[in-house]
Motif scaffolding. Structure first.
Motif, short mmCIF file in Angstrom:
data_model
loop_
_atom_site.label_atom_id
_atom_site.label_comp_id
_atom_site.label_asym_id
_atom_site.label_seq_id
_atom_site.Cartn_x
_atom_site.Cartn_y
_atom_site.Cartn_z
N ASP A 14 45.32 -51.93 -57.41
CA ASP A 14 45.23 -52.26 -55.99
C ASP A 14 45.35 -53.77 -55.79
O ASP A 14 44.46 -54.52 -56.18
CB ASP A 14 43.90 -51.76 -55.41
CG ASP A 14 43.83 -51.90 -53.90
OD1 ASP A 14 44.80 -52.42 -53.31
OD2 ASP A 14 42.81 -51.49 -53.31
N LEU A 15 46.46 -54.19 -55.20
CA LEU A 15 46.69 -55.61 -54.94
C LEU A 15 46.27 -56.01 -53.52
O LEU A 15 46.53 -57.13 -53.09
CB LEU A 15 48.17 -55.95 -55.15
CG LEU A 15 48.73 -55.69 -56.55
CD1 LEU A 15 50.19 -56.12 -56.62
CD2 LEU A 15 47.91 -56.40 -57.61
N SER A 16 45.64 -55.09 -52.79
CA SER A 16 45.20 -55.40 -51.42
C SER A 16 43.72 -55.72 -51.35
O SER A 16 43.17 -55.91 -50.27
CB SER A 16 45.51 -54.22 -50.50
OG SER A 16 44.75 -53.07 -50.84
N VAL A 17 43.05 -55.79 -52.50
CA VAL A 17 41.60 -56.02 -52.53
C VAL A 17 41.22 -57.30 -51.80
O VAL A 17 40.34 -57.31 -50.93
CB VAL A 17 41.10 -56.08 -54.00
CG1 VAL A 17 39.68 -56.62 -54.05
CG2 VAL A 17 41.14 -54.70 -54.62
N GLY A 18 41.88 -58.41 -52.14
CA GLY A 18 41.54 -59.69 -51.53
C GLY A 18 41.78 -59.72 -50.03
O GLY A 18 40.98 -60.27 -49.27
N ALA A 19 42.88 -59.10 -49.59
CA ALA A 19 43.19 -59.07 -48.17
C ALA A 19 42.16 -58.27 -47.39
O ALA A 19 41.72 -58.67 -46.30
CB ALA A 19 44.59 -58.49 -47.95
N VAL A 20 41.75 -57.13 -47.94
CA VAL A 20 40.72 -56.30 -47.29
C VAL A 20 39.39 -57.05 -47.24
O VAL A 20 38.68 -57.01 -46.23
CB VAL A 20 40.56 -54.96 -48.02
CG1 VAL A 20 39.35 -54.18 -47.48
CG2 VAL A 20 41.82 -54.12 -47.88
N ALA A 68 52.38 -48.21 -57.35
CA ALA A 68 51.12 -48.72 -56.81
C ALA A 68 51.20 -50.21 -56.48
O ALA A 68 50.65 -50.65 -55.45
CB ALA A 68 50.00 -48.47 -57.82
N MET A 69 51.88 -50.98 -57.32
CA MET A 69 51.98 -52.42 -57.06
C MET A 69 52.75 -52.69 -55.77
O MET A 69 52.42 -53.64 -55.05
CB MET A 69 52.66 -53.11 -58.24
CG MET A 69 51.86 -53.08 -59.53
SD MET A 69 52.60 -54.07 -60.85
CE MET A 69 52.42 -55.71 -60.18
N VAL A 70 53.73 -51.87 -55.47
CA VAL A 70 54.56 -52.10 -54.28
C VAL A 70 53.80 -51.77 -53.01
O VAL A 70 53.71 -52.58 -52.09
CB VAL A 70 55.85 -51.27 -54.36
CG1 VAL A 70 56.64 -51.39 -53.05
CG2 VAL A 70 56.72 -51.73 -55.52
N ILE A 71 53.24 -50.56 -52.93
CA ILE A 71 52.59 -50.12 -51.71
C ILE A 71 51.33 -50.95 -51.42
O ILE A 71 51.05 -51.31 -50.27
CB ILE A 71 52.25 -48.61 -51.76
CG1 ILE A 71 51.60 -48.15 -50.45
CG2 ILE A 71 51.37 -48.28 -52.93
CD1 ILE A 71 52.48 -48.29 -49.23
N THR A 72 50.56 -51.25 -52.47
CA THR A 72 49.34 -52.04 -52.23
C THR A 72 49.66 -53.48 -51.85
O THR A 72 48.93 -54.10 -51.08
CB THR A 72 48.43 -52.02 -53.48
OG1 THR A 72 49.13 -52.53 -54.62
CG2 THR A 72 47.94 -50.62 -53.77
#
Length: 264
Positions: A14-20, A68-72
């Motif tokens: 999940d590469l969206s952790v920081g943004a969330v 997963a890397m793309v969508i997140t």
């Protein structure tokens, strides 16, 4: 890193952790605006936002078969842009004094109040992974989806729920981060995406999934924090810290990739 552990056990990331986390922190500071008694309203904003982000990630990976890397990363970009839309690019408010005190206060002069929040989250996640039926299904899904299917496990739902829980934990981390810092700007917690991944990998969770522990992640997190603090003492810039964190991750990946099952 707790949420990242759940996701990486399934073989995802999940590469969206920081943004969330940053979005949750902005909601927290802006809603509290220095006033007490606003936590229920904060939760009412942060939880739906985190759940939606996690659900989009999970559905994109499981149902749409997107990497997963793309969508997140796409979700991360969307959430980041929403931060600027919500705040108009300006600094947001401040958290309440009591909430900040519960995080910054040191018991007996050396035990930080934030540790109490960490202990609660540690206990919950440890129970989920080691004691709950969902934890068993999570490991089985990460190990062998075909075997999980034959055992009657709804692997798709298990994996989607991992992304949802991971995003929810990121939202909680954002609330805690806002209270600790007291003042928040856009993308203020984005660096925790890389830190969460490094901590999980250092803790021994395999990137191919199926193996990992939250205890290892907790130890990995402590090591990353110690390393980060050492670099801060040396007055190194954020760019240098990011380079070193990336180097640590590359080194670990090189070591893990020597194993034949991972290369395959």
């Amino acid at each position: 890193s707790a949420g990242q552990t759940l996701i990486m056990i399934t073989g995802g990331i999940d590469l969206s952790v920081g943004a969330v986390m940053s979005m949750a922190a902005i909601f927290t500071a802006n809603t509290m605006a220095g006033q007490e008694g606003q936590m229920p309203l904060v939760i009412a904003q942060v939880v739906p936002m985190a759940l939606i982000a996690g659900l989009v990630n999970g559905v994109g990976v499981v149902k749409l078969k997107l990497p997963a890397m793309v969508i997140t990363m796409c979700v991360s970009n969307v959430v980041t842009r929403l931060q600027y839309v919500y705040t108009q690019g300006l600094p947001t408010g401040t958290t309440s004094k009591f909430f900040t005190m519960t995080l910054q206060h040191r018991f007996f002069g050396f035990i930080p109040g934030m540790a109490l929040y960490g202990i609660v989250i540690f206990g919950i996640v440890l129970y989920i992974l080691n004691r709950s039926r969902y934890g068993q299904q999570l490991f089985l899904t990460g190990n062998n989806r075909n075997a999980a299917y034959l055992a009657g496990v709804r692997s798709d739902m298990v994996e989607i729920l991992a992304y949802v829980l991971g995003s929810l934990l990121a939202g909680i981390a954002g609330i805690i981060g806002a209270g600790y810092m007291n003042f928040v700007i856009c993308q203020s917690l984005d660096s925790y995406t890389m830190m969460s991944i490094v901590a999980v990998v250092v803790g021994g969770t395999l990137l191919i999934g199926g193996k990992g522990s939250y205890l290892g992640t907790a130890v990995g997190s402590l090591l990353i924090i110690v390393l980060s603090n050492c670099l801060a003492v040396l007055n190194s810039s954020d760019a240098v810290r990011s380079v070193i964190m990336g180097g640590v991750l590359i080194l670990l990946l090189a070591v893990y990739n020597k194993e034949k099952p991972i290369r395959q």
